[in-house]
Write a protein that holds these residues in place. Structure first.
Motif, PDB file in Angstrom:
ATOM      1  N   HIS A 135      93.746 -76.300  78.979  1.00 35.51           N
ATOM      2  CA  HIS A 135      94.888 -75.999  78.789  1.00 35.51           C
ATOM      3  C   HIS A 135      95.577 -76.191  77.175  1.00 35.51           C
ATOM      4  N   LEU A 136      94.582 -76.760  76.233  1.00 38.33           N
ATOM      5  CA  LEU A 136      95.151 -76.583  74.849  1.00 38.33           C
ATOM      6  C   LEU A 136      95.259 -75.181  74.552  1.00 38.33           C
ATOM      7  N   LYS A 137      94.004 -74.261  75.238  1.00 41.97           N
ATOM      8  CA  LYS A 137      93.935 -72.625  74.741  1.00 41.97           C
ATOM      9  C   LYS A 137      94.706 -72.211  75.252  1.00 41.97           C
ATOM     10  N   GLU A 138      95.435 -72.545  76.449  1.00 40.56           N
ATOM     11  CA  GLU A 138      96.498 -72.199  77.332  1.00 40.56           C
ATOM     12  C   GLU A 138      97.409 -72.437  75.765  1.00 40.56           C
ATOM     13  N   MET A 139      98.041 -72.857  75.714  1.00 34.35           N
ATOM     14  CA  MET A 139      98.859 -73.978  75.293  1.00 34.35           C
ATOM     15  C   MET A 139      98.858 -73.409  73.296  1.00 34.35           C
ATOM     16  N   LEU A 150      99.684 -79.978  70.268  1.00 35.82           N
ATOM     17  CA  LEU A 150      98.733 -79.290  70.212  1.00 35.82           C
ATOM     18  C   LEU A 150      98.242 -80.191  68.375  1.00 35.82           C
ATOM     19  N   LEU A 151      99.551 -80.698  67.552  1.00 35.00           N
ATOM     20  CA  LEU A 151      99.386 -81.373  67.073  1.00 35.00           C
ATOM     21  C   LEU A 151      98.464 -82.252  66.248  1.00 35.00           C
ATOM     22  N   TYR A 152      98.448 -83.176  68.326  1.00 34.43           N
ATOM     23  CA  TYR A 152      98.440 -84.432  68.824  1.00 34.43           C
ATOM     24  C   TYR A 152      96.359 -84.293  68.415  1.00 34.43           C
ATOM     25  N   PHE A 153      96.305 -82.928  69.510  1.00 34.16           N
ATOM     26  CA  PHE A 153      94.705 -83.083  69.158  1.00 34.16           C
ATOM     27  C   PHE A 153      93.943 -82.504  68.101  1.00 34.16           C
ATOM     28  N   HIS A 193      98.877 -83.780  79.344  1.00 31.40           N
ATOM     29  CA  HIS A 193     100.245 -83.637  80.277  1.00 31.40           C
ATOM     30  C   HIS A 193     100.798 -83.519  80.360  1.00 31.40           C
ATOM     31  N   LEU A 194     101.151 -84.602  79.616  1.00 32.51           N
ATOM     32  CA  LEU A 194     102.665 -84.561  79.158  1.00 32.51           C
ATOM     33  C   LEU A 194     103.859 -84.007  78.698  1.00 32.51           C
ATOM     34  N   VAL A 195     103.154 -83.146  77.821  1.00 34.71           N
ATOM     35  CA  VAL A 195     103.677 -82.221  76.671  1.00 34.71           C
ATOM     36  C   VAL A 195     103.887 -81.014  78.199  1.00 34.71           C
ATOM     37  N   LEU A 196     103.211 -80.545  79.108  1.00 32.73           N
ATOM     38  CA  LEU A 196     103.262 -79.510  81.030  1.00 32.73           C
ATOM     39  C   LEU A 196     104.165 -80.308  81.536  1.00 32.73           C
ATOM     40  N   ASP A 197     103.825 -81.264  81.555  1.00 31.36           N
ATOM     41  CA  ASP A 197     105.379 -81.725  82.771  1.00 31.36           C
ATOM     42  C   ASP A 197     106.809 -81.701  81.837  1.00 31.36           C
ATOM     43  N   ARG A 198     106.810 -82.176  80.700  1.00 27.54           N
ATOM     44  CA  ARG A 198     108.388 -81.714  79.882  1.00 27.54           C
ATOM     45  C   ARG A 198     108.511 -80.084  80.061  1.00 27.54           C
ATOM     46  N   ASN A 243     107.444 -78.578  82.993  1.00 28.66           N
ATOM     47  CA  ASN A 243     108.302 -77.958  84.108  1.00 28.66           C
ATOM     48  C   ASN A 243     109.251 -78.580  84.518  1.00 28.66           C
ATOM     49  N   ARG A 244     109.404 -79.983  83.594  1.00 24.98           N
ATOM     50  CA  ARG A 244     111.230 -80.346  84.235  1.00 24.98           C
ATOM     51  C   ARG A 244     112.475 -79.842  83.378  1.00 24.98           C
ATOM     52  N   LYS A 245     111.618 -79.333  81.831  1.00 24.79           N
ATOM     53  CA  LYS A 245     113.119 -77.895  81.688  1.00 24.79           C
ATOM     54  C   LYS A 245     112.759 -77.005  82.375  1.00 24.79           C
ATOM     55  N   GLY A 246     111.900 -76.867  83.295  1.00 29.87           N
ATOM     56  CA  GLY A 246     111.817 -74.929  83.700  1.00 29.87           C
ATOM     57  C   GLY A 246     110.967 -73.576  82.872  1.00 29.87           C
ATOM     58  N   SER A 247     110.225 -74.088  81.736  1.00 26.87           N
ATOM     59  CA  SER A 247     109.586 -73.888  80.775  1.00 26.87           C
ATOM     60  C   SER A 247     108.441 -73.262  81.196  1.00 26.87           C
ATOM     61  N   ALA A 248     107.010 -73.504  81.956  1.00 31.52           N
ATOM     62  CA  ALA A 248     105.872 -74.258  82.006  1.00 31.52           C
ATOM     63  C   ALA A 248     105.772 -73.001  82.827  1.00 31.52           C
TER      64      ALA A 248
END
Length: 219
Positions: A155-159, A180-183, A207-212, A214-219
Motif C-alpha cells: 500500500h505504501l509503495k502505491e501511495m 509516507l512521512l509517518y512511515f 488505513h487512516l490515510v486510505l479511509d480519508r 475514500n471519504r473524499k472520493g479520491s482513493a
C-alpha cells in the motif's frame, strides 16, 4: 540497564517480585516512586490485572530493567500467535484495532487518536519543500531498511507512486504524504520490536490515510 536472568515466558508478577527484592523495595514504595496505587501493583503482581504499557514503562524506569523484558514477561501474546498475526493481511482498520486490542498492552482508540494527531502534523510538513524532498529521496531507503516487513508495504509503495504522479491534486498529495512521512520518520507510537504489533501503527496510519481519501472520493 542490566537484564535480569529470566526466561521470556516468565510471569510478570514473578519478575516484579524479583526486582523488588533486588532493589529492597516494597510495593508501596514502588507505588510512591511510580505515582501508582500500591493496590494496582499488587493486582498485577498476583495476576489479577494485566499491566498496561504505561505501567510497564514506569516499572522499567524505577526498577532499572529493560522495557522489552517486562513486555515479554507480561505474556501479551505467545510466539505462535504473534507469528500468525504477522502473516495475515490487515484488511480493515477494525481488524488492525482488534489485533491491537488483543495485545492487552495498548488502548486501540487512544493509540489511533495519537496516530491521527501525528498524521495531521505530517500533512502540513508534506506541503513544505523539505517534506516533499524527504518523501522523494528517503522512501526507498526506508522500505529497504524494514526488509519489506508488513502487508501495508505494498500500500505504501502505491501511495508513494501516486504521490510522485504529477496529475495527483495537491490536497490528495498532502494526505498521501502524511502517511509516507509517518512511515519514513518512524514515530514509533508502538515499539517496532513488538513484531508484528510494533508495525501496527504504520498499518493504522496507512488505513487512516486510505479511509480519508475514500471519504473524499479520491482513493
Amino acid at each position: 540497564m542490566e537484564a535480569i536472568g529470566q526466561s521470556e515466558d516468565s510471569r510478570i508478577g514473578d519478575l516484579i517480585k524479583l526486582l523488588l527484592k533486588k532493589h529492597s523495595l516494597s510495593m508501596r514504595k514502588l507505588g510512591n516512586l511510580c505515582g501508582m496505587d500500591a493496590a494496582t501493583i499488587s493486582r498485577i503482581v498476583n495476576g489479577k490485572q494485566q499491566p498496561k504499557l504505561s505501567h510497564l514503562r514506569l516499572f522499567a524506569e524505577h526498577l532499572h530493567v529493560p522495557l522489552e523484558q517486562l513486555i515479554r514477561a507480561s505474556g501479551s501474546a505467545d510466539e505462535d500467535d504473534r507469528n500468525d498475526r504477522g502473516a495475515k493481511v490487515m484488511d480493515s482498520l477494525d481488524a488492525i484495532r482488534g489485533t491491537l486490542g488483543d495485545s492487552r498492552l495498548f488502548d486501540p482508540e487512544a493509540t489511533t487518536a495519537l496516530i491521527e494527531q501525528e498524521l495531521l502534523k505530517y500533512e502540513q510538513y508534506a506541503r513544505t519543500e523539505e517534506g516533499h524532498r524527504m518523501i522523494c529521496l528517503e522512501f526507498d531507503a526506508k522500505v529497504s531498511q524494514v526488509n519489506g516487513v508488513g502487508p501495508f508495504i505494498e500500500h505504501l509503495k502505491e501511495m508513494h507512486a501516486r504521490y510522485r504522479d504529477e496529475d495527483t491534486p495537491d490536497s490528495v498529495r498532502a494526505v498521501l504524504g502524511s502517511g509516507l512521512l509517518y512511515f519514513i520518520l518512524s514515530a514509533d507510537i508502538i515499539p517496532d520490536y513488538l513484531f508484528p504489533i510494533g508495525y501496527l501503527d504504520d498499518a493504522i496510519a496507512v488505513h487512516l490515510v486510505l479511509d480519508r481519501l475514500n471519504r473524499k472520493g479520491s482513493a
